[in-house]
Design an enzyme around this catalytic site. Sequence first.
Site, PDB file in Angstrom:
ATOM      1  N   GLU A 231     -21.874 -93.305  63.896  1.00 32.84           N
ATOM      2  CA  GLU A 231     -23.261 -93.248  63.720  1.00 32.84           C
ATOM      3  C   GLU A 231     -23.652 -92.065  62.809  1.00 32.84           C
ATOM      4  O   GLU A 231     -23.627 -90.865  63.636  1.00 32.84           O
ATOM      5  CB  GLU A 231     -24.297 -93.495  64.916  1.00 32.84           C
ATOM      6  CG  GLU A 231     -25.695 -93.778  64.486  1.00 32.84           C
ATOM      7  CD  GLU A 231     -26.497 -92.481  64.361  1.00 32.84           C
ATOM      8  OE1 GLU A 231     -26.764 -92.072  63.226  1.00 32.84           O
ATOM      9  OE2 GLU A 231     -26.852 -92.050  65.501  1.00 32.84           O
ATOM     10  N   CYS A 265     -31.894 -88.829  62.430  1.00 27.60           N
ATOM     11  CA  CYS A 265     -31.196 -89.575  61.469  1.00 27.60           C
ATOM     12  C   CYS A 265     -31.946 -90.744  60.842  1.00 27.60           C
ATOM     13  O   CYS A 265     -31.731 -91.074  59.771  1.00 27.60           O
ATOM     14  CB  CYS A 265     -29.887 -90.406  62.159  1.00 27.60           C
ATOM     15  SG  CYS A 265     -28.678 -89.045  62.726  1.00 27.60           S
TER      16      CYS A 265
END
Length: 463
Positions: A231, A265
Amino acid sequence: MAYATTNPYTGETVKTFDTATPEEINQAINSTDAAFREWSQTPIEDRAALLSRAAEILRANKRDYAETLTLEMGKLIAEAEAEVELSAAILDYYAKFGAQHLAPRYLRAEGFGDQDVALVNDPLGVLYAVEPWNFPYYQVIRISAPQTLAGNTILLKHASNVPQSALRMVELFRQAGFPDGVLTNIFASHEASEQILADPRVRGVALTGSEGAGGAIASIAGKNLKKSTLELGGADAFVVLEDAEVEKAAKWAAFGRHWNAGQVCVSSKRIIVVDAVYDRFLAEYKKHVAEFVAGDPMDPATTLAPLSSQTAADDVLKQVEAARAEGATVEAIGAEVPEQGAFVRPMLITNIPEGSETSQAEFFGPISQVYRAKDEDDAVRIANDTPFGLGGSVFSTDIERARKIARRIDTGMVFINQPTGVKADIPFGGVKRSGYGHELIDLGIKEFVNEKVVVVTDIDGSF
């Protein structure tokens, strides 16, 4: 690499920790592997009960756990408490639904009965978790809750600026009653990943972090034929159409870009507004951003936190200057910030040249990129003009229209009429340079299990 707790608000280094030696790393793998032998045979109901107990401990000590987050990476105390609650919710989710997700699946294969071909989910063994500093508890729980419920054990390498957060997660598991070694922390160097992933007892790696770190870990994992999930970064599009509720969209955009000081993010990094409502949106957006108050993250009145370190603040300011050099328009839109602390004043970048480095970059801080789109199709084009594909948003009062646009955006998650969010019962994952694999719900728990086929037959002779 040095592991240290340095308060981003005061600049004071509170505590340092020695980097693990190769011998210490080998011993950590030994203990984590030994724990797997016992843990993998523990009834799943007993594993679930310990997850529930860990959730109870977090909630009973929410403020105490939250203060460690604020100390180490500067998160607002209210945001830190929200992270503790989210971590508890994930633990509760897997305690409640994990066994259901891992139940055998029976296949209707030709020539066999309904119960004669089973797909079962067996744990793999020791998993290597490489985690970032921006959500120090959530990131650990997001991998450890499902994978320990599945019967795996975790070797944790956390970010070097949140060592005490890492130790608190290990202590949480110990206090909840998990056997020693189910979650093991190591203060390992980046180079130690070669040793760890070459060890045959380590069966996979999950990393959340930068593109560079992801590429390095994926390369080592591939060389050693180990399963990996990544990720990585994101540059989420926040698309505002002409039929959106403009004031609502502007308020959500300000929140979506500035929570956790913009160090997320899935933050709303690229705000794309169709021409018909662009000027009105921008005026509203600037108004909301100007209301943020930078200060002591322990003070409830503070609404804009410092960045995680002075280095992080310096790096994002260098990106801003690079954008200016490329011809983009840079404007300060937030209030002045204190001189003390790793603060960055909120800024707006517009008129970004197409194809420029700025248009392809991720800004990890309170810096907003705003794009003017001609229409819906142009907005989708801009949204997809990025190497990233983690999250995104579409704002429209026509939900069916928004759903159709969501399907056209090349990203892992799209939220309609709110910024990309994080919940215990919604899967998380991206595409393109934002990584691969999923975490949470059944998708996450099955990333690191052996989906084994077990066939029962009493047929005599050959096939």
